[in-house]
Write an enzyme that holds these catalytic residues in place. Structure first.
Site, PDB file in Angstrom:
ATOM      1  N   GLU A   1       2.572  -0.235   5.027  1.00 41.74           N
ATOM      2  CA  GLU A   1       1.874   0.786   4.236  1.00 41.74           C
ATOM      3  C   GLU A   1       2.264   2.156   4.765  1.00 41.74           C
ATOM      4  OE1 GLU A   1      -2.383   0.932   3.764  1.00 41.74           O
ATOM      5  OE2 GLU A   1      -2.476  -1.239   3.467  1.00 41.74           O
TER       6      GLU A   1
HETATM    7  C1  NOJ Z   1      -5.145   1.319   4.541  1.00 42.98           C
HETATM    8  C2  NOJ Z   1      -5.686   0.211   3.706  1.00 42.98           C
HETATM    9  O1  NOJ Z   1      -5.016  -0.962   4.041  1.00 42.98           O
HETATM   10  C3  NOJ Z   1      -5.585   0.474   2.208  1.00 42.98           C
HETATM   11  O2  NOJ Z   1      -6.339  -0.508   1.568  1.00 42.98           O
HETATM   12  C4  NOJ Z   1      -6.058   1.862   1.891  1.00 42.98           C
HETATM   13  O3  NOJ Z   1      -6.126   2.099   0.520  1.00 42.98           O
HETATM   14  C5  NOJ Z   1      -5.114   2.824   2.563  1.00 42.98           C
HETATM   15  N1  NOJ Z   1      -5.231   2.639   3.989  1.00 42.98           N
HETATM   16  C6  NOJ Z   1      -5.391   4.271   2.252  1.00 42.98           C
HETATM   17  O4  NOJ Z   1      -6.608   4.635   2.786  1.00 42.98           O
END
Ligand code: NOJ
Length: 973
Positions: free
Chosen positions: A836
């Site tokens: 991510e």
């Molecule tokens: C980490 C999380 O895994 C995800 O679900 C979230 O939307 C993002 N951060 C952004 O805050």
């Protein structure tokens, strides 16, 4: 003593008198230009340099630093009289009788200036040290000698003296004859200036007749807070200002007539805040602004007066006043919000004559002193205003600083932020707007503050006022300011320069979602359903009931993924959709079929799945029996994983057991059980499925990067390092290195223990390192453990970092590279997949998401550097998120998506933002092609970066040095 040739200041260029301002002023173009600016554009840091001969300097004023209040025949000033009498209102009834003792510490002051390598020093002359009773007849040679020694000392060090002739400390004897309310003062002041020009003008080429006359007029004669403490707010400020303006003009002409030809210096006046009152007569037509004249007249008439309380200049006076400045000298601190108000008839005063009220900008950083918020963008606007309004003069910023509490004596991070942001705004004005900014001066050392005594620090050097020797110690800000001066602004740091090159072949390019955030969830029952349906948890009542309806819009999502051209798609499986009560008692075949269909469709579209088993949406039934605090959940999770591996595994090569769930507010048993459950799932895969399915299974850790507050302090490095070690290691240390880290064990008294068997079973349960990363933060060490999340350290915010749509997220690309290097060293150089990384916006919809383009360009470029230059084994990158989705507790207000979803359209259409084509270009090129090698087919021309993103031409030949600020850099590779 002859002027040193190397001390260069521009030749005199008396301003050409200008016509009066129109009402409203034509210079309102400044607001038209800057007010609509997007926050992103406003905050974008500008790299560049000032002109070669930019006058970098520091400033002070006599009463505030000199002390020696009656030494060697000095006469008392109004400030001596005021502070020496009890009840001055200055905190602790302090005086400046000694202050920094500069009268006796000339050597020390010169040493400080030399060490800082400033080009200029702005100081003021104490009138009553030179003329104890204010007039030439009382000449005190010893006072003159002091200034000669100072001036000569400066020139010997190639430092240009910038002299303020009068900085509020009127000789008491002159106050005794009425001070500035007495017109005689014009001649008396002129004679004093004449003496100064004659005595020092062979060496001093930069003169300010007086400092901030507006402050003196209002505070000394309106509110009466400062000497002479006259409280006649409706009249006296105007009267004395009238005399001050005439006095300035007279002195200017004296210089012009008697000294300019031989001395070739420059003369001006230092102005602050409400500029027009003084700047309009001096820089324009010799008269007050039309708006001001009309306004005071109206108010005076309302009072029944036969004439305006604002005095008027004769034609002759106007002629003599206009154009009496060779440059513009501005003291600047803060900006306010101004609202027009009418109606109430208030007691006559200069303040009430203005039909507006000033308010603080509450969204801007506070400072130790009230009403002086740090509003850096105001600097650029003010400079532009001066350019537009006053005929594009040469501008010198003659004062700018911020108050910091004395307890942060050396670690004055707020002043560091002030310089980084305010000076950068001045640089924007110079380089981007063509404003002739020629010099900048900030406060040399802590000194007596006119309102606050010694309560706050304002300077680059800390003075211990309890020590009779008044030692001067450079603060953190002094080091920073030194570097800014050395750099003559802000050159693009090496680690922010673009690197051109490609990622490894078969690099994983992905974008992600999570089940609860995007899929219809009414058919499931998870803890988030309960949370979002509980009134008060989410202000705008958003739920994931429909979310992006990805459950029913598979084709649309796949079309979106194809548009981005990703090789992979990260999504999560909803545990309750497969096992409604969380256990294997009932397996919901429809749920399994849905995910099979999704996998088939993805593979058909040539997109590989990257599947998360658990992304926070625990079946409610499991929560009802204790959730992650109940050890039985480890088995439950293992069984759930087994079912997924068995049913979906043949089509999946990349698994993520857990999306890091960081229970800062929950008991440590939660993460303890998650680690064990992860290990069990990994073993199930390893034992039963790896041989046939041959995929990779790991956990994903969410980690920020940490920077030390003061990079000159070991303990702040240690604080930053411990934050990274703690948070990254929380899950990763047991899994990659075995057991919790010694730091964790030391820091958390209530930390559960793993048995030796558990340590063995957990250790090594990874096939790659999964990393969610968003931002960096700044830390300092703390004496006590004040904050449960950040143990032994305190979190601060670097104000130069670009903000986003989420209050916690600042854009700090450099941190990702540093973190990747840290992981490489700390966890045995594993393959790393960034699972991510992304940025949000909030507020009005704007599909041209320049901030996201910037974010992806800069962050991914740092990943490339880690890969190419640091040999980090990074094998994949995932953009969070594919869609604007439910951002947990803040609902749909913060939007992380590459695709915008119009939630008022029941069809929930996916509309690409500008960043889609930008990210897809990076993917197609598998990195960043060098613009020097011409247009590239892989790069979609419509995704061309905005001008701010244009790679620097020198990008190709980077001598890639790393920032000194990173503690990971001190490690050997
Ligand atoms: C980490 C999380 O895994 C995800 O679900 C979230 O939307 C993002 N951060 C952004 O805050």
């Amino acid at each position: 003593m002859p002027t040193d040739d190397s001390v260069k200041i521009s030749p005199p260029q008396r301003s050409t008198p200008l016509p009066p301002s129109e009402v409203p002023s034509a210079s309102k173009v400044v607001w038209e230009k800057f007010t609509p600016q997007k926050r992103f554009d406003r905050q974008m840091y500008h790299y560049g340099n000032f002109s070669q001969n930019f006058l970098w300097g520091v400033s002070s004023s006599a009463y505030q630093i000199e002390g020696g209040w009656n030494a060697d025949g000095k006469g008392p000033s109004v400030w001596d009289t005021f502070t020496q009498k009890p009840g001055s209102g200055i905190p602790d009834n302090v005086t400046a009788d000694i202050a920094c003792d500069s009268y006796n510490k000339l050597k020390e002051d010169l040493y400080m200036l030399q060490a800082l390598k400033v080009k200029s020093y702005r100081f003021s002359l104490s009138w009553s040290r030179i003329f104890p009773n204010g007039r030439r007849e009382s000449l005190n040679q010893k006072g003159v000698d002091y200034y000669n020694r100072l001036i000569n000392g400066l020139l010997a060090r190639k430092i240009t003296p910038m002299v303020t002739i009068y900085h509020w400390d009127l000789p008491q004897a002159l106050q005794d004859i009425g001070g500035w309310q007495n017109v005689e003062m014009i001649n008396i002041f002129n004679d004093y200036c004449d003496f100064c020009f004659a005595t020092f003008g062979d060496r001093v080429k930069f003169w300010m007749t007086m400092n901030d006359p507006q402050g003196l007029a209002w505070l000394g004669y309106g509110t009466g807070q400062i000497p002479p403490n006259t409280e006649e707010p409706g009249t006296a400020p105007y009267q004395i200002a009238h005399n001050l303006i005439k006095a300035h003009a007279t002195a200017y002409h004296t210089y012009d007539n008697k000294y300019r030809a031989s001395q070739r210096g420059m003369v001006s006046i230092a102005l602050n805040f409400n500029l027009g009152w003084f700047a309009h007569p001096i820089f324009k037509n010799g008269d007050y602004p039309e708006a001001m004249k009309a306004q005071v007249l109206v108010k005076s008439e309302l009072q029944g007066l036969s004439q305006s309380r604002l005095p008027s200049f004769t034609e002759e006076e106007k002629n003599s006043i206009k154009g009496t400045a060779d440059m513009f000298c501005a003291n600047h601190y803060t900006s306010k919000i101004v609202t027009h108000v009418t109606g109430a008839i208030l007691p006559p005063s200069y303040q009430n004559d203005r039909d507006y009220i000033e308010e603080e900008m509450t969204d801007q950083p506070t400072t130790a002193v009230e009403f002086t918020r740090a509003v850096s963008f105001g600097m650029r606007r003010l400079l532009n205003w001066i350019k537009e309004e006053y005929g594009d003069p040469d501008i010198y910023i003659t004062e700018n600083s911020v108050s910091t509490p004395m307890e942060y004596a050396y670690d004055d991070i707020d002043r560091v932020f002030l310089y980084k942001t305010y000076i950068d705004e001045a640089l924007k004005a110079y380089e981007l707007d063509g404003v002739k900014v020629k010099g900048y001066a900030t406060c040399l050392m802590d000194s007596f503050q006119f309102f606050h005594g010694y309560q706050f620090g304002f300077g680059l050097h800390y003075i211990d006022f309890n020590n009779i020797h008044r030692p001067r110690t450079p603060k953190f800000s002094a080091h920073l300011y030194y570097n800014i001066m050395k750099d003559n602004g802000f050159s693009l740091p090496d680690d922010e320069k673009m690197l051109y090159g490609e990622f490894k072949k078969d690099f994983i390019w992905s974008s992600a979602t999570a089940s609860y955030q995007v899929r219809l969830s009414t058919q499931t029952d998870c803890i988030w359903d309960k949370f979002t349906h509980t009134p008060g948890n989410i202000l705008q009542h958003d739920t994931g009931d429909i979310a992006c309806n990805s459950y029913n819009k598979m084709e649309d999502d796949i079309a979106a993924l194809k548009k981005v051209k990703v090789s992979h798609y990260r999504f999560s499986v909803s545990w309750p959709r497969i096992l409604p009560d969380g256990t294997t008692k009932y397996i919901n075949q429809a749920g399994i079929n849905y995910y099979k269909k999704l996998l088939d469709s993805l593979i058909a579209a040539n997109i590989q799945p990257q599947v998360t088993l658990y992304h926070w949406d625990l079946p409610q039934a499991l929560q009802d029996v204790g959730g992650w605090e109940n050890e039985t959940i480890i088995e439950r999770f293992r069984d759930y994983a087994d079912i997924l591996f068995e049913n979906l595994g043949p089509k999946v090569q990349l698994w993520i057991t857990f999306n890091d769930d960081r229970p800062d507010t929950l008991p440590y048993i939660v993460s303890h059980n998650i680690i064990k459950a992860h290990a069990e799932a990994w073993h199930v895969y390893n034992d039963k499925y790896r041989a046939s399915q041959n995929g990779m299974v790991s956990i994903t850790v969410n980690a920020d990067w940490a920077e030390p507050r003061n990079p000159y302090k070991q303990e702040d490095y240690d604080a930053a390092r411990s934050v990274v070690e703690f948070y990254l290691g929380w899950y990763a240390h047991p899994i990659f290195n075995g057991d919790y880290s010694p730091l964790m064990k030391r820091s958390v008294l209530e930390l559960p223990e793993f048995t030796p068997e558990e340590i063995k079973r957990i250790n090594g349960t990874y096939d790659y390192f999964g990393l969610n990363h968003y931002l960096s933060r700044v830390f300092k060490s703390a004496k006590s453990w004040t904050n449960s999340c950040y143990r032994g350290v305190v979190l601060l915010r670097d104000r130069t970092w670009l903000e986003s749509g989420s209050h916690w997220l600042t854009m700090t690309p450099f941190g990702l590279r540093r973190l990747l290097k840290f992981i490489k060293h700390e966890f045995g150089n594993p393959p790393i997949i960034i699972t991510e990384n992304g940025v949000s916006e909030n507020g009005p919809v704007d599909l041209n998401d320049v901030h996201r383009k910037y974010f992806y360009e800069k962050y991914i470029n740092q990943v490339l550097k880690a890969y190419l230059l640091d040999d980090v084994n990074v094998i994949g990158y995932t953009a969070w998120s594919l869609l604007d989705n439910l951002e947990w507790a803040v609902g749909y207000t913060e939007r992380f998506g590459l695709f915008y979803i119009n939630r008022s359209d029941p069809d929930l259409p996916r509309t690409p933002k500008a960043s889609v084509s930008f990210y897809s270009s990076i993917i197609s090129c598998n990195g960043f092609p060098d613009p020097a090698s011409g247009p590239q087919e892989c790069w979609n021309s419509t995704s061309t970066p905005t001008p701010t993103l244009t790679p620097k031409p020198e990008g190709k030949k980077i001598n890639f040095l790393e920032s000194k600020l990173s503690f990971s850099d001190s490690r050997s590779d």
